[in-house]
Design an enzyme around this catalytic site. Structure first.
Site, PDB file in Angstrom:
ATOM      1  N   GLY A 228       0.827  -1.215   0.000  1.00  0.00           N
ATOM      2  CA  GLY A 228       0.000   0.000   0.000  1.00  0.00           C
ATOM      3  C   GLY A 228       0.846   1.244   0.000  1.00  0.00           C
ATOM      4  N   ASN A 229       0.247   2.364   0.292  1.00  0.00           N
ATOM      5  CA  ASN A 229       1.011   3.615   0.425  1.00  0.00           C
ATOM      6  C   ASN A 229       0.427   4.423   1.573  1.00  0.00           C
ATOM      7  OD1 ASN A 229      -1.059   5.541  -0.673  1.00  0.00           O
ATOM      8  ND2 ASN A 229      -0.800   4.252  -2.488  1.00  0.00           N
ATOM      9  N   ARG A 230       1.027   5.543   1.882  1.00  0.00           N
ATOM     10  CA  ARG A 230       0.677   6.270   3.099  1.00  0.00           C
ATOM     11  C   ARG A 230      -0.537   7.189   2.960  1.00  0.00           C
ATOM     12  NH1 ARG A 230       4.624   5.560   6.730  1.00  0.00           N
ATOM     13  NH2 ARG A 230       6.664   4.959   5.942  1.00  0.00           N
TER      14      ARG A 230
END
Ligand SMILES: Cc1cc2nc3c(=O)[nH]c(=O)nc-3n(C[C@H](O)[C@H](O)[C@H](O)COP(=O)(O)O)c2cc1C
Length: 427
Positions: A228-230
């Site tokens: 995922g990403n932030r």
């Protein structure tokens, strides 16, 4: 298309399981500025309570021809209406309307009105496919009644098939379209609408369909893990709320678990591919698309069927590039649509953004330097540069995400006005 602001809408509710979905429609119409009079059939009260509709529409529900607060409610309601919307419409209502059998308030209103009528059937597949229902609908369609066909899907009792009430987006989209065709509404073109709306309410997006994406996509590697990403989704959600505040009909496609206003149509997705499918199936109807989501650039080619175990050694993942949603939207952008992209950069911020603005054929690119303190992912604040192909670039210094959303939507309004005032070739 036109706006619901100030329109008088009779919402007819019939006795089917889908009656509860009329609550959402009522809410959205009221939030969009319509005056809604709810007419419930007697059977519909077996499914939903009138107190909910009264509370939402701020007036008592109408349901009887007699002993109402008005001596002749059917003619008053029918004559005053700009639109009569029946959702859900039962097989009984469709039959009574087609034959003029006006034994209750709703069928009387339908016969007494000169306003356009939109009916949204919902029933079990066998009923929906029955020749009598289809014949009655053909009669109504020939008379100019607008029918929003039901969808395929889960029905009451666990059955699956056609007959499920159309989505609130489809119903409200059709209601808007039909309203825009009626003589009261004199704007027919997106650009005209933008200019007129802007003249009436500076910064307004009244009546426009705005599609927003939010959050970071998650690309599974096994049943419990993902890459995922932030991105928290806060900026996208702030954009959706701000667009709603400015009178738009808002659809939010999001990966984030953040509560939204009831008037926003929220669609939950997880992966880049799901986001692509959700966006592309709705993009054509949108006047404005704001792609605030952080969509993964790569996804694992193989997803393990079972949870990966340490004892099986260190896994090596082959990745493939994901579908480029922004580029796909840019390459098939309908006339009058405004496309906004977001770029989160950590180096060469301006140069990368300028290249993206041109390559992806977007109208506005909102760029943030996510390496800077307090900016972008996970924070409640953001600092952006808004680059526009048609209007002035603007830098928004560090501020809360709702204020950034307001600045982005101001840029959308300016861009639409600038584009609307440029004569197209051939004029
Ligand atoms: C549990 C239940 C669910 C029903 N769902 C529907 C439906 O989805 N569509 C429909 O046309 N009739 C449905 N019916 C039948 C209608 O309620 C019935 O025809 C009723 O007379 C319709 O009244 P109205 O059109 O005045 O609301 C359902 C009946 C029951 C008991």
């Amino acid at each position: 298309m036109t706006t619901f602001q100030g329109q008088r809408i009779v919402l007819g509710v019939c006795g089917g399981v889908a009656a509860y979905k009329a609550i959402e429609l009522c809410r959205k119409l009221v939030d969009a500025g319509a005056f809604v009079s709810v007419v419930m059939t007697r059977s519909s009260k077996e499914f939903v309570g009138e107190a909910t509709f009264s509370a939402l529409s701020s007036e008592p529900v109408w349901s009887s021809l007699f002993h109402e607060r008005d001596a002749i409610p059917h003619t008053r309601l029918g004559q005053a209406a700009d639109l009569v919307l029946v959702a859900p419409a039962t097989a009984r209502l469709i039959s009574a309307y087609a034959t003029g059998y006006s034994h209750d308030l709703l069928t009387n209103v339908l016969l007494a009105t000169r306003a356009p009528v939109v009916i949204c059937p919902a029933m079990h597949t066998e009923m929906w496919e029955h020749p009598s229902v289809q014949d009655n609908l053909s009669v109504l369609a020939r008379r100019g009644v607008h029918v929003v066909e039901p969808e395929e899907g889960r029905l009451a009792g666990g059955d699956v098939g056609s007959g499920r009430l159309a989505s609130s987006e489809s119903i409200l989209g059709e209601a808007q379209r039909v309203l825009s065709l009626s003589p009261k509404s004199n704007t027919t073109d997106n650009s005209d609408r933008a200019v007129q709306s802007e003249r009436e309410h500076p910064g307004s997006l009244e009546g426009l369909q705005v599609l927003v994406t939010a959050g970071g996509t998650r690309e599974p590697i096994d049943p419990v893990r993902y890459i995922g990403n932030r991105s928290s989704g806060k900026q996208g959600h702030a954009l959706a709320e701000e667009a709603l505040h400015r009178g738009a009909l808002v659809t939010l496609i999001t990966t984030a678990q953040i509560a939204t206003s009831a008037a926003i149509t929220a669609v939950s997705v997880e992966t880049a591919q799901q986001m692509h499918d959700a966006v592309m199936s709705r993009s054509e109807a949108a006047d404005v698309i704001v792609m605030a989501a952080a969509v993964a650039d790569f996804a694992p080619t193989q997803v393990a069927a079972e949870k990966l175990k340490k004892r099986d050694g260190t896994p090596v993942f082959e990745m493939h590039p994901t579908v480029d949603i922004l580029a796909a939207l840019g390459s098939c952008k309908p006339k009058g649509q405004t496309l906004v992209g977001f770029a989160a950069e950590t180096n060469n911020v301006r140069e990368n953004a300028q290249r993206k603005l041109q390559e992806k054929q977007v109208d506005i690119l909102v760029v943030n330097d996510v390496a800077a303190p307090g900016v972008g992912f996970e924070f409640d604040t953001n600092e952006v540069a808004i680059l526009s192909a048609a209007a002035q670039d603007r830098v928004v210094p560090l501020t809360d995400k709702r204020s950034v959303a307001a600045a982005v939507l101001d840029a959308v309004v300016s861009t639409r006005s600038a584009q609307a005032s440029v004569p197209s070739s051939g004029e």
